[in-house]
Design a protein around this motif. Sequence first.
Motif, mmCIF file in Angstrom:
data_model
loop_
_atom_site.group_PDB
_atom_site.id
_atom_site.type_symbol
_atom_site.label_atom_id
_atom_site.label_comp_id
_atom_site.label_asym_id
_atom_site.label_seq_id
_atom_site.Cartn_x
_atom_site.Cartn_y
_atom_site.Cartn_z
ATOM 1 N N VAL A 319 -14.256 55.019 -11.681
ATOM 2 C CA VAL A 319 -13.437 54.442 -12.645
ATOM 3 C C VAL A 319 -14.137 53.476 -13.604
ATOM 4 O O VAL A 319 -14.094 53.414 -14.760
ATOM 5 C CB VAL A 319 -12.005 54.148 -12.155
ATOM 6 N N ALA A 320 -14.908 52.480 -12.633
ATOM 7 C CA ALA A 320 -15.786 51.308 -13.049
ATOM 8 C C ALA A 320 -16.830 51.807 -14.261
ATOM 9 O O ALA A 320 -17.059 51.348 -15.406
ATOM 10 C CB ALA A 320 -16.185 50.561 -12.363
ATOM 11 N N GLU A 321 -17.440 53.041 -13.829
ATOM 12 C CA GLU A 321 -18.549 53.603 -14.405
ATOM 13 C C GLU A 321 -18.309 54.070 -15.862
ATOM 14 O O GLU A 321 -18.923 54.097 -16.635
ATOM 15 C CB GLU A 321 -19.479 54.607 -13.503
ATOM 16 N N ARG A 322 -17.063 54.875 -15.870
ATOM 17 C CA ARG A 322 -16.438 55.334 -16.996
ATOM 18 C C ARG A 322 -16.098 54.362 -18.008
ATOM 19 O O ARG A 322 -16.424 54.536 -19.240
ATOM 20 C CB ARG A 322 -15.387 56.283 -16.545
ATOM 21 N N LEU A 323 -15.596 53.058 -17.457
ATOM 22 C CA LEU A 323 -15.175 52.204 -18.335
ATOM 23 C C LEU A 323 -16.505 51.563 -18.897
ATOM 24 O O LEU A 323 -16.409 51.270 -20.184
ATOM 25 C CB LEU A 323 -14.231 51.159 -17.545
ATOM 26 N N ARG A 324 -17.639 51.359 -18.193
ATOM 27 C CA ARG A 324 -18.702 50.667 -18.626
ATOM 28 C C ARG A 324 -19.475 51.630 -19.631
ATOM 29 O O ARG A 324 -19.821 51.016 -20.672
ATOM 30 C CB ARG A 324 -19.708 50.595 -17.338
ATOM 31 N N SER A 325 -19.344 52.864 -19.572
ATOM 32 C CA SER A 325 -19.874 53.973 -20.602
ATOM 33 C C SER A 325 -18.886 53.955 -21.947
ATOM 34 O O SER A 325 -19.564 53.873 -22.867
ATOM 35 C CB SER A 325 -20.166 55.184 -19.791
ATOM 36 N N SER A 326 -17.678 53.718 -21.526
ATOM 37 C CA SER A 326 -16.834 53.837 -22.658
ATOM 38 C C SER A 326 -17.069 52.595 -23.657
ATOM 39 O O SER A 326 -16.856 52.449 -24.778
ATOM 40 C CB SER A 326 -15.372 53.920 -22.265
ATOM 41 N N VAL A 327 -17.202 51.260 -22.956
ATOM 42 C CA VAL A 327 -17.318 50.151 -23.437
ATOM 43 C C VAL A 327 -18.381 50.098 -24.847
ATOM 44 O O VAL A 327 -18.218 49.669 -25.840
ATOM 45 C CB VAL A 327 -17.472 48.979 -22.859
ATOM 46 N N MET A 328 -19.486 50.763 -24.421
ATOM 47 C CA MET A 328 -20.510 50.909 -25.251
ATOM 48 C C MET A 328 -20.223 51.591 -26.628
ATOM 49 O O MET A 328 -20.653 51.324 -27.655
ATOM 50 C CB MET A 328 -21.813 51.377 -24.727
ATOM 51 N N ASN A 329 -19.279 52.428 -26.633
ATOM 52 C CA ASN A 329 -18.848 53.091 -27.899
ATOM 53 C C ASN A 329 -17.732 52.599 -28.606
ATOM 54 O O ASN A 329 -17.384 53.035 -29.670
ATOM 55 C CB ASN A 329 -18.566 54.568 -27.349
ATOM 56 N N LEU A 330 -17.273 51.203 -28.180
ATOM 57 C CA LEU A 330 -16.268 50.587 -28.779
ATOM 58 C C LEU A 330 -16.690 50.250 -30.257
ATOM 59 O O LEU A 330 -17.743 49.439 -30.068
ATOM 60 C CB LEU A 330 -15.629 49.366 -27.933
ATOM 61 N N PRO A 331 -16.007 50.259 -31.219
ATOM 62 C CA PRO A 331 -16.306 49.947 -32.520
ATOM 63 C C PRO A 331 -15.926 48.362 -32.813
ATOM 64 O O PRO A 331 -14.793 48.072 -32.454
ATOM 65 C CB PRO A 331 -15.437 50.707 -33.465
ATOM 66 N N ILE A 332 -16.725 47.370 -33.389
ATOM 67 C CA ILE A 332 -16.438 46.190 -33.768
ATOM 68 C C ILE A 332 -16.946 46.113 -35.081
ATOM 69 O O ILE A 332 -18.036 46.101 -35.623
ATOM 70 C CB ILE A 332 -17.257 45.205 -32.869
ATOM 71 N N ALA A 333 -15.888 46.093 -35.913
ATOM 72 C CA ALA A 333 -16.143 46.371 -37.410
ATOM 73 C C ALA A 333 -16.760 44.986 -38.033
ATOM 74 O O ALA A 333 -16.874 44.042 -37.481
ATOM 75 C CB ALA A 333 -14.587 46.305 -38.164
#
Length: 381
Positions: A319-333
């Motif tokens: 679960v933590a690894e999936r979150l870590r990978s997903s964080v890098m795809n979060l857009p910051i306008a």
Amino acid sequence: MSSPNQYFVLIVPACAALLGIAMIYCWSRLRDHRYLLWIASGYIATAIPMGIHSLMPTELLARWTLPLSSMYLLGVWAMAQGVALRFGGRSHVGGACLIMATTLGLLFYFSRVDDQLWLRLLILNSGLALLVALPAKTILYGHAPTLPLRTLLRASYLIVLIYAFIRVAILATVIPHDGQLELTRSGFWLLMLATNMFISIWLALAILTSTAMSIVQTLDHERSRDPLTRLLNRRAFFEQVKKRLELYGHNGWAVLTCDLDHFKSLNDTWGHAAGDRALREFGALLARTVRQDDLAARFGGEEFVMLIRSTSLHTAVLVAERLRSSVMNLPIAATAHTLTASFGVVQLNSNGDINQAIEQADRLLYEAKHAGRNKVIWRAS
């Protein structure tokens, strides 16, 4: 000459009007609760013709049938609309218009063409009963998971609905057909007013109590939430953890602590607005990840804690690894910043203390920071 009893029965429409005014006052303070305005309008709109009828001699009833009946119909529809809105639905406008038009057409005939008081009473009350029944499906079978006291409200509405049709049945069997009834001076009128008053007060109390409970629920929700991310705050997190562990026991849980990497640099380079956007995006990611029994909270700054149902440490690490990978795809306008996060994961054992588990997960989180960030480090508690 009006009798003292006629003035006495004005208490009923006066009470209905006062209940309506009270609801308008509540609505003026709670503009989000629009259903209060509808129900208040219904109380006032029915109180006016009820009061006029109580003072009017029988021989004048036919002349005033259409305007007074229109107010009854509009008032009852407004109340039905308000209760339906309370359950997230609405009364059907097309159906209401059809019922009111048909009712008023028949009333016109039996007041101006063929004066039949008993038929007018039967027609008007049948129309009122149908208007009450319009939102029945929404109210009785609709889903309102966050509505406090929804069972009481449904029961109150059901009482009003049953009473409306019972009144029609009573009128069809009890009222004389020869036109000799002195309606506004009859015991039937007094009984109907007394019943109306009881039901009106009951429904108003149910509505106002439900509204008060909703406000309390909203305030409690706001008190428990971080204003920026809408996740649990620290205090609420520990309250919910206690309930979860008491209900399910200590086995099968994992604690995840996480911290956004280089968050100070993000704030310094792109401004606090960009930092806030990053926190909101990350909070939304955690909210999407948690399941029904899981918990996610912002402890302060860029620090977050999760309690998740996990049968093994391996599952929690995934679960933590999936979150870590997903964080890098979060857009910051409006930034070129790539967001990353570090995680510490601890499996809670049967004798584990939640505070100790969080402290241990924090130590693992700092190990991840020192090891280069954007990592997940884990250990059994």
